[in-house]
Design an enzyme around this catalytic site. Structure first.
Site, mmCIF file in Angstrom:
data_model
loop_
_atom_site.group_PDB
_atom_site.id
_atom_site.type_symbol
_atom_site.label_atom_id
_atom_site.label_comp_id
_atom_site.label_asym_id
_atom_site.label_seq_id
_atom_site.Cartn_x
_atom_site.Cartn_y
_atom_site.Cartn_z
ATOM 1 N N LYS A 1 -5.424 0.431 -17.716
ATOM 2 C CA LYS A 1 -5.149 1.741 -17.110
ATOM 3 C C LYS A 1 -4.540 1.611 -15.711
ATOM 4 C CE LYS A 1 -8.364 5.087 -19.155
ATOM 5 N NZ LYS A 1 -9.512 5.967 -18.825
ATOM 6 N N GLU B 1 -5.616 1.707 -6.916
ATOM 7 C CA GLU B 1 -5.891 2.749 -5.932
ATOM 8 C C GLU B 1 -7.249 3.422 -6.058
ATOM 9 O OE1 GLU B 1 -1.862 4.624 -4.883
ATOM 10 O OE2 GLU B 1 -1.554 3.712 -6.818
ATOM 11 N N ARG C 1 -9.013 -1.693 -19.474
ATOM 12 C CA ARG C 1 -9.423 -3.082 -19.683
ATOM 13 C C ARG C 1 -9.127 -3.883 -18.419
ATOM 14 N NH1 ARG C 1 -6.819 -7.033 -23.923
ATOM 15 N NH2 ARG C 1 -8.380 -8.698 -24.015
ATOM 16 N N ILE C 2 -10.055 -4.719 -18.016
ATOM 17 C CA ILE C 2 -9.903 -5.508 -16.798
ATOM 18 C C ILE C 2 -9.294 -6.859 -17.167
ATOM 19 C CG2 ILE C 2 -11.140 -6.606 -14.887
ATOM 20 C CD1 ILE C 2 -10.877 -3.457 -14.794
ATOM 21 N N PHE D 1 0.808 -1.225 0.000
ATOM 22 C CA PHE D 1 0.000 0.000 0.000
ATOM 23 C C PHE D 1 0.843 1.278 0.000
ATOM 24 C CE2 PHE D 1 -2.340 -3.176 2.709
ATOM 25 C CZ PHE D 1 -3.185 -3.612 1.712
ATOM 26 N N GLY E 1 -0.044 -8.689 -3.357
ATOM 27 C CA GLY E 1 -1.364 -9.145 -2.941
ATOM 28 C C GLY E 1 -2.427 -8.778 -3.956
ATOM 29 N N THR E 2 -1.996 -8.074 -5.022
ATOM 30 C CA THR E 2 -2.944 -7.602 -6.017
ATOM 31 C C THR E 2 -3.401 -8.704 -6.964
ATOM 32 O OG1 THR E 2 -1.090 -7.102 -7.462
ATOM 33 C CG2 THR E 2 -1.885 -5.313 -6.054
HETATM 34 MO MO1 MOS Z 1 1.056 2.928 -3.835
HETATM 35 S S1 MOS Z 1 0.578 4.302 -2.385
HETATM 36 O O1 MOS Z 1 1.808 3.927 -5.005
HETATM 37 O O2 MOS Z 1 2.012 1.726 -3.197
#
Ligand code: MOS
Length: 713
Positions: free
Chosen positions: A667, A671, A595-596, A247, A473-474
């Site tokens: 894109k 965040e 695009r997802i 994060f 974790g994304t």
């Molecule tokens: Mo993010 S706040 O650019 O890890």
């Protein structure tokens, strides 16, 4: 380079298909190991000792009694630690001087590293660290942030934040406006709190420094460690295989430096793990903000004047700007437009990027102010936004690459049932609850950075992708598997992706919602090149056939445009004005964010962001004790965030919005989910109660006080 791969790729359809995490089984069975868990022979454990005063000098570090304790190997401090340099420019600018641990006796805040105790076991190190006596010469400190602090100054522009942007005469347009909103908003100090604490193990291996870490970019950490310790970059290797959340907090931090120092002194592997409490002073945080917004409009809501003044804090040792006012430069047009940032230096740690830095607190203020303007104009909040939709960048004048914020509002309004909404506040009651709904816009920049990738066609018919990505974790590893599969016209099961190792070469870090997009570009380019070579025929030799890419020129050549993701947030709340309790009943976020790639993990990203918005609206607030200079309750008992029972049905979805200039159409989505969420909730609380909450979090005592005020008024 990209057109051919794009055309060929779309056929297989791996991108856009829900796919569980490729490392999911390893994670849930414990086979996946995190940085603090990997075993080493001869491993020693370092424990950081942090200052207990907010300003002054270390007078003595009384090491001798501690060195006599069981298992203790060393006590490093300013008088005996290896020297490092912080006089360099890294990939995000000058380093935080906090990386120069133990270089002098200065203490600039509570929680500054003053010593590292190293022992045979973690328990021995902790015991000794807690027994270590450090004496200080204390000086008076100032840790109190408030609007209009006399120490406020205008920060230098940086490549990351332009401090001021001005178009036209704001004062004149305000004076000529029929409707004016002039309001002040405040957001508190907030913390990333990734579940996995920061942890690094350093060792020297045949003349190379080898660091196993948990970070958002191994190439970033390796580069900075090379600079700090004056090493040849090729002699530093940093790995980070699995990361339990970052994060913005998992860059280069004092624990990595401490581990390298101790490994150098002791000639054995040393691990330094941060405790949850230590993370409240060592890895950054979101600055508190004080924001004033002035909007001047014609009676029909068209903006004549737009003024967003944002104040935040930084430390005495380093400058960081929480860029709360930047989103107005994207969202709304006005005849006169001004956005400014001011900073005050206090005796506290340096803040840093935290998920949607700037946009998260900035959108609370701006999107609340828009709601206040809609109320004053007697307009629907969505209609007001539509009226002020810019045709080009409101300040830059540049065209938008794509802008689908109104499509998000339209789809969101339909699904949320907005058309049936009675605009009057304070008129819906259900037992002890007052009910209300609110909405807010979201936006976040869509950027891209250069990366390199290698894709190999193996002799057994599988493919190996090597890219120095970071999956914090994304689900980036899985997304890149799908990207590669599509570009190679192969089944995802035949694609293996290696990430998280600085030896894989340079690549963008996982930050600014730019990771997956930047890496996907490089993977797509290398895969396209590989397909062309495979199409020539001739078979695959035992070592495979490898194609490489470097996107530096391609991303550098992008035309200058306003490039952003957009979204619309909706919330329904219930407020009990006799207890002050606010419950979010449902939230809906609709996003136009490119695009997802993987709907499954993308939805998690959006929802995770929305939970942050909820948490920011109602729970999160770090409280600084002005007398000690430290935080009150710097742990998960004292720092509240939304837990399962606070989070109701949340829905996230998206509209078609492929980026026209990206080879995959991405894109970036990391965040934007948090942006606007707190404002939608605050606007819903107003709609429920008739009371505006301009200070976060909307705590029960604040709800009660406001209800008290409105009763006596
Ligand atoms: Mo993010 S706040 O650019 O890890």
């Amino acid at each position: 380079m990209t057109t051919t791969t794009q055309g060929a790729a779309r056929a297989t359809g791996a991108v856009g298909t829900a796919h569980t995490r490729v490392e999911g089984r390893d994670k849930v069975t414990g086979a996946a190991r995190y940085a603090g868990e990997i075993p080493y022979d001869e491993l020693a454990h370092g424990w950081l000792v942090l200052s207990t005063v907010a300003r002054g000098r270390v007078r003595t570090v009384e090491s001798d009694p501690v060195l006599a304790m069981p298992g203790v190997l060393a006590v490093l401090h300013h008088a005996n630690a290896p020297r490092v340099t912080t006089d360099y420019i890294g990939i995000v600018g000058r380093p935080d001087p906090a990386l120069g641990i133990f270089q002098d006796d200065r203490v600039p805040y509570v929680g500054w590293p003053v010593a590292l105790v190293v022992a045979e076991t973690s328990e021995q190190a902790r015991e000794a660290a807690e027994a270590l006596v450090v004496r200080y010469d204390e000086e008076p400190h100032d840790v109190e942030f408030f609007a209009g602090h006399p120490g406020l100054y205008t920060p230098q522009d940086s490549p990351l934040v332009q401090a001021e942007a001005v178009k036209g005469d704001v004062e004149a347009e305000l004076a000529a406006s029929d409707v004016v909103v002039d309001a002040e908003y405040a957001t508190p100090e907030a913390y990333h709190c990734p579940l996995e604490p920061h942890a690094a193990t350093a060792r020297w291996d045949s003349g190379r420094l080898d660091v196993v870490d948990s970070n958002q970019s191994t190439v970033w950490v390796a580069g900075e460690l090379a600079q700090l310790f004056s090493l040849d970059p090729a002699s530093v290797r940093v790995r980070s295989e699995h990361v339990g959340g970052g994060f913005g907090s998992k860059g280069v931090r004092p624990h990595q430096v401490a581990a390298v120092m101790a490994a150098t002194v002791l000639h054995r592997p040393v691990r330094v793990v941060l405790t949850r409490r230590q993370m409240f002073s060592l890895v950054g945080y979101r600055s508190p903000t004080a924001q004033r917004i002035r909007l001047g409009a014609d009676p029909d809501g068209r903006l004549r004047a737009f003024d967003h003044q944002a104040q935040s804090l930084t430390s005495t040792v380093h400058e960081f700007v929480e860029s709360s006012a930047v989103l107005g430069r994207v969202l709304y047009d006005a005849d006169a437009h001004r956005t400014t940032h001011r900073l005050v230096r206090l005796d506290v740690p340096t803040p840093t990027w935290m998920r949607a830095p700037g946009e998260a607190p900035g959108s609370f203020a701006l999107e609340s102010a828009l709601d206040e303007l809609a109320e004053k104009c007697g307009l629907d909040p969505i209609a007001l936004r539509a009226r002020n939709e810019p045709g080009a960048g409101p300040v830059s004048g540049l065209p938008f690459s794509s802008r689908n914020v109104l499509a998000c509002f339209e789809e969101g309004a339909r699904r949320f049932g907005w058309a049936d909404r009675d605009p009057r506040p304070g008129v819906r009651r259900e037992g002890r609850w007052l009910l209300g709904t609110g909405t807010a816009a979201a936006t976040y920049p869509s950027g891209v950075g250069p990366s390199t990738a290698a894709v190999t066609a193996e002799a057994d018919g599988t493919f190996t992708v090597r890219i120095n990505a970071a999956d914090i974790g994304t689900g980036a590893r899985t997304a890149l598997t799908l990207i590669a599969a599509e570009a190679l016209a192969a089944e995802p099961g035949r694609v293996r992706v290696h990430i998280g190792d600085s030896d894989l070469g340079p690549a963008m870090f996982a930050g600014g919602s730019m990771g997956t997009r930047s890496w996907a570009w490089a993977v797509t380019a290398a895969a396209g090149e590989l397909r062309e070579r495979l199409a020539l025929g001739g078979g695959i030799p035992p070592e495979g056939i490898t194609a490489r890419s470097d996107t530096t020129e391609a991303v550098g050549g992008l035309a200058k445009k306003e490039r952003h993701s957009f979204g619309a947030q909706f919330a329904e709340v219930a407020v009990d004005t006799t207890t002050g309790e606010v419950r979010v009943r449902r939230m809906l976020g609709i996003f136009a964010a490119g695009r997802i790639v993987n709907p499954l993990t993308a939805r998690s990203q959006f929802l995770g962001g929305m939970v942050w918005g909820l948490s920011m609206a109602l729970h999160e607030e770090a409280v600084r004790d002005h007398s000690s200079g430290g935080l009150v309750g710097a742990d998960f008992a004292g720092y509240h965030f939304a837990a399962n029972a606070d989070v109701p049905l949340l829905e996230a979805d998206w509209v078609e919005d492929p980026d026209p200039d990206d080879p995959v159409g991405i894109k970036g989505i990391g965040e934007i989910g948090v942006v606007g969420g707190a404002a939608a909730i605050a606007n819903a609380v107003w709609h429920a109660t008739g009371v505006r909450h301009r200070q976060l979090p909307i705590r029960p005592d604040r709800v009660l006080l406001a209800a008290e005020g409105s009763r006596s008024a």
